[in-house]
Design an enzyme around this catalytic site. Sequence first.
Site, PDB file in Angstrom:
ATOM      1  N   GLY A 161      -8.434  24.492  23.546  1.00 39.01           N
ATOM      2  CA  GLY A 161      -8.434  23.320  24.432  1.00 39.01           C
ATOM      3  C   GLY A 161      -7.377  23.469  25.524  1.00 39.01           C
ATOM      4  O   GLY A 161      -7.629  23.196  26.703  1.00 39.01           O
ATOM      5  N   ASN A 215      -4.515  27.813  21.261  1.00 40.74           N
ATOM      6  CA  ASN A 215      -5.331  26.588  21.261  1.00 40.74           C
ATOM      7  C   ASN A 215      -6.349  26.654  22.403  1.00 40.74           C
ATOM      8  O   ASN A 215      -5.981  26.677  23.577  1.00 40.74           O
ATOM      9  CB  ASN A 215      -4.374  25.398  21.424  1.00 40.74           C
ATOM     10  CG  ASN A 215      -5.087  24.061  21.453  1.00 40.74           C
ATOM     11  OD1 ASN A 215      -6.091  23.900  22.119  1.00 40.74           O
ATOM     12  ND2 ASN A 215      -4.519  23.086  20.751  1.00 40.74           N
ATOM     13  N   ASP A 232      -8.068  13.615  21.098  1.00 37.89           N
ATOM     14  CA  ASP A 232      -8.672  12.959  22.267  1.00 37.89           C
ATOM     15  C   ASP A 232      -9.601  11.789  21.917  1.00 37.89           C
ATOM     16  O   ASP A 232      -9.601  10.784  22.636  1.00 37.89           O
ATOM     17  CB  ASP A 232      -9.439  13.979  23.126  1.00 37.89           C
ATOM     18  CG  ASP A 232      -8.506  14.781  24.028  1.00 37.89           C
ATOM     19  OD1 ASP A 232      -7.345  14.381  24.202  1.00 37.89           O
ATOM     20  OD2 ASP A 232      -8.955  15.806  24.566  1.00 37.89           O
ATOM     21  N   GLY A 260      -8.560  18.060  19.767  1.00 35.93           N
ATOM     22  CA  GLY A 260      -7.489  17.392  19.018  1.00 35.93           C
ATOM     23  C   GLY A 260      -7.725  15.892  18.844  1.00 35.93           C
ATOM     24  O   GLY A 260      -8.776  15.449  18.386  1.00 35.93           O
ATOM     25  N   ASP A 273       4.212  22.856  24.344  1.00 36.21           N
ATOM     26  CA  ASP A 273       4.302  22.200  23.046  1.00 36.21           C
ATOM     27  C   ASP A 273       4.037  20.726  23.299  1.00 36.21           C
ATOM     28  O   ASP A 273       4.627  20.111  24.180  1.00 36.21           O
ATOM     29  CB  ASP A 273       5.646  22.418  22.363  1.00 36.21           C
ATOM     30  CG  ASP A 273       5.484  22.222  20.859  1.00 36.21           C
ATOM     31  OD1 ASP A 273       4.727  22.996  20.228  1.00 36.21           O
ATOM     32  OD2 ASP A 273       6.064  21.255  20.302  1.00 36.21           O
ATOM     33  N   GLU A 305       6.767  31.116  14.385  1.00 35.10           N
ATOM     34  CA  GLU A 305       6.807  29.869  13.619  1.00 35.10           C
ATOM     35  C   GLU A 305       7.508  28.792  14.444  1.00 35.10           C
ATOM     36  O   GLU A 305       8.531  29.080  15.089  1.00 35.10           O
ATOM     37  CB  GLU A 305       7.580  30.112  12.323  1.00 35.10           C
ATOM     38  CG  GLU A 305       7.073  29.240  11.201  1.00 35.10           C
ATOM     39  CD  GLU A 305       7.966  29.348   9.983  1.00 35.10           C
ATOM     40  OE1 GLU A 305       8.207  28.302   9.346  1.00 35.10           O
ATOM     41  OE2 GLU A 305       8.434  30.462   9.707  1.00 35.10           O
TER      42      GLU A 305
END
Length: 201
Positions: free
Chosen positions: A18, A16, A162, A160, A75, A46
């Site tokens: 960001g 990601n 935000d 995302g 996470d 996964e």
Amino acid sequence: MTDKIIFEKIILATHNQGKIREFSRLFAPLGVEIIASHTLNLEEPEETGSSFSDNALLKARAACKSTGLPALADDSGLAVTALNGAPGIYSARWAEQQDGQKDFIKAMTKLHDALADSPDRSAAFVAVLALVTPERQEHLFEGRAEGEIIWPPRGDQGFGYDPVFVPHGDTKTFAEMSATEKQIFSHRAKAFNALREALFI
Ligand code: ITT
């Protein structure tokens, strides 16, 4: 007294962009080299866990195992009170399209539709960081940012969800804030501060 560990290099187990931008800023003062797992073409495991901690640990363990270096995974997600904590660990999956790309306009619209006319707009961004070392030490740190979901989305910074999240204590969405401003409230920065205090300083 806790032993503080010196890390010269850490694998950042994320794809990601960001998160990579935010962790690069957070780690900069510590002089630790951050290597994002996607630059090494590491496979993404996964996310089969049933909690943020499970998924952070499984991502960090996989990156540590395949590189032999300490690995950090994040996470995170948005837990909305009126939706019993959804999307939660499924925050990224709410944005997934058939071609595998992510569409956060779609995810934010889904959130808005699910909330419908619920008067309770409260929500929290949650981040759990897992740091796993080749010596098999495992550390977990959690950070939360409490706030409200707004509609329509505002701002073009960040990533995302935000644009629909206003933290308590401010009137701007995360996407209307500079990186420095977001860091004052951010779940990720809070979890990172706990990690830094426990392991680095
Ligand atoms: P990695 O697993 O490769 O790290 P990911 O995007 O799939 O990347 P997660 O499974 O942890 O990461 O999903 C977290 C999602 O929650 C992320 O895609 C964002 O949509 C959202 N999220 C987390 N932190 C956020 C933040 O600071 N601002 C906006 N959205 C955020």
